[in-house]
Design an enzyme around this catalytic site. Structure first.
Site, mmCIF file in Angstrom:
data_model
loop_
_atom_site.group_PDB
_atom_site.id
_atom_site.type_symbol
_atom_site.label_atom_id
_atom_site.label_comp_id
_atom_site.label_asym_id
_atom_site.label_seq_id
_atom_site.Cartn_x
_atom_site.Cartn_y
_atom_site.Cartn_z
ATOM 1 N N LYS A 148 0.924 -1.209 0.023
ATOM 2 C CA LYS A 148 -0.023 0.127 -0.222
ATOM 3 C C LYS A 148 0.871 1.306 -0.177
ATOM 4 O O LYS A 148 0.815 2.053 -0.720
ATOM 5 C CB LYS A 148 -1.005 0.008 1.193
ATOM 6 C CG LYS A 148 -2.206 -0.996 1.206
ATOM 7 C CD LYS A 148 -3.004 -0.969 2.519
ATOM 8 C CE LYS A 148 -3.773 -2.208 2.315
ATOM 9 N NZ LYS A 148 -4.230 -2.563 3.769
ATOM 10 N N GLN A 177 -5.028 -1.403 9.754
ATOM 11 C CA GLN A 177 -4.794 -2.825 8.977
ATOM 12 C C GLN A 177 -5.372 -3.644 9.804
ATOM 13 O O GLN A 177 -4.920 -3.672 11.303
ATOM 14 C CB GLN A 177 -3.373 -3.069 8.848
ATOM 15 C CG GLN A 177 -3.164 -4.251 8.102
ATOM 16 C CD GLN A 177 -3.422 -4.538 6.608
ATOM 17 O OE1 GLN A 177 -3.272 -3.351 6.115
ATOM 18 N NE2 GLN A 177 -4.135 -5.675 6.334
ATOM 19 N N ASP A 200 -11.287 2.824 3.766
ATOM 20 C CA ASP A 200 -11.797 1.237 3.925
ATOM 21 C C ASP A 200 -13.497 1.327 3.790
ATOM 22 O O ASP A 200 -13.981 0.112 3.273
ATOM 23 C CB ASP A 200 -11.295 0.439 5.216
ATOM 24 C CG ASP A 200 -10.103 -0.338 4.607
ATOM 25 O OD1 ASP A 200 -9.860 -0.736 3.587
ATOM 26 O OD2 ASP A 200 -9.777 -0.883 5.810
#
Ligand code: NDP
Length: 312
Positions: free
Chosen positions: A67, A111, A134
């Site tokens: 990422k 995460q 997200d």
């Protein structure tokens, strides 16, 4: 192409179109990079994505590294916070609060999974909804369900973009989603409903899964069970999106080796389906590309810039 299953299948049988997620993701990343350049040149804004990694899970390390690299390659700013596995919930919430208040950060991603002492949902809901790239927070989940809007979770968004690229309009298609997780199955349901599909969601208690599969024009498998969906469950000509990522051990002349497979028995399904994503190289690459896209969307929203004005 090696064959699986009992019988030998003739090579003269038709084969599905391969849905090339790597190529689509590369195009999407290039488009994002162009938008980032326009944002910087025309508006003086450089989107910033912050990722928080708690603990040292090796798979999470790899994702976070990828990422960060792809964020920089797209011309954006990348911020990484690495915290020990012993981090308390209060400490993590404190980091999230600081990133919420940081005007250089337009997107925040924590995460997952988090260590057991931390309440994941509390942390996700602490992310400011306009920075929740997200799309897992309660606010964005509600926006997607009630208005078809908000920040859309990256993996289902990637699946939708692939479907639209290969099929065009999805209206009226009969879709089956196997899996009802908050990160894949449920948002996929909302997205396909928004696109006017007739959607069924299957899960571990579904009776006659094979029969449900055989009725579907579009089949999205997000189960986490290697090669569970058999070739003869698939409706001839159907479009198959395999979200699953499973590591299996196979024998080879050099001894046992690890291989990544999806939730669909690809070698059999490719003979029946009209189009299918491979694993690897299908949905996977789209996920990070959609994260970058969401970060640009978030930056635009924070400065009231019309994101569509960034496309030439
Ligand atoms: P979850 O474990 O959260 O959900 C799995 C779903 O599959 C559940 O809804 C479960 O049903 C259902 N299921 C389990 N067994 C069966 C069965 N025998 N028949 C029908 N349904 C069943 O997984 P995720 O949604 O997080 O992930 C699914 C897969 O996608 C995994 O392989 C994961 O690695 C992969 N993935 C890939 C991503 C990518 O970027 N490509 C991103 C995210 C995930 P129930 O609810 O009843 O338990």
């Amino acid at each position: 192409m090696p064959e699986s299953g009992s019988g030998v299948i003739s090579d003269t049988l038709p084969r599905a179109r391969l849905i090339d997620g790597r190529a689509s993701a590369a195009r999407l990343r290039a488009e994002v990079a162009r938008q980032v350049a326009v944002l910087a040149g025309r508006h003086g804004v450089t989107p910033g994505l912050a990722v928080i990694l708690v603990g040292d899970d090796p798979a999470s390390e790899v994702y976070v590294r990828n990422k960060g690299r792809q964020t920089l390659e797209a011309g954006m700013r990348s911020f990484e916070t690495r915290l020990p596995a012993s981090t308390t919930q209060a400490e993590l919430l404190d980091h999230v609060a600081r990133l919420n208040a940081d005007s250089a950060v337009h997107g925040i991603l924590v995460q997952l999974p988090l260590p057991g002492q931390i309440d994941e949902l509390a942390v996700i809901d602490a992310i400011a909804p306009h920075k929740d790239v997200d799309g897992f927070s309660l606010v964005n989940t509600g926006l997607l369900a009630a208005r078809g809007a908000g920040m859309i979770p990256c993996t289902p968004l990637g699946c939708l973009l692939l479907l639209q690229e290969y099929l065009g309009k999805l209206s009226g298609q009969r879709a089956l989603i196997i899996g009802r997780s908050n990160i894949v199955g449920k948002p996929m349901l909302q997205l396909l409903l928004r696109e006017h599909c007739t959607v069924t969601v299957a899960h571990s208690r579904t009776r006659d899964l094979a029969g449900e599969c055989r009725r579907a024009d579009i089949l999205v498998a997000a189960i986490g069970k290697p090669q569970m969906i058999k070739g003869d469950w698939i409706r001839p000509g159907a479009t198959v999106i395999d979200v699953g990522i499973n590591r299996i051990t196979v024998s080879s002349p050099d001894g046992p080796r690890q291989r990544l497979v999806g939730d669909v028995d690809f070698d059999a399904a490719v003979r029946v389906a009209g189009a299918i994503t491979p694993v690897p190289g299908g949905v996977g690459p789209m996920t990070i590309a959609c994260l970058l896209r969401n970060t640009v969307t978030a930056a635009c929203a924070q400065y009231q810039i019309d994101a569509s004005s960034l496309i030439d």
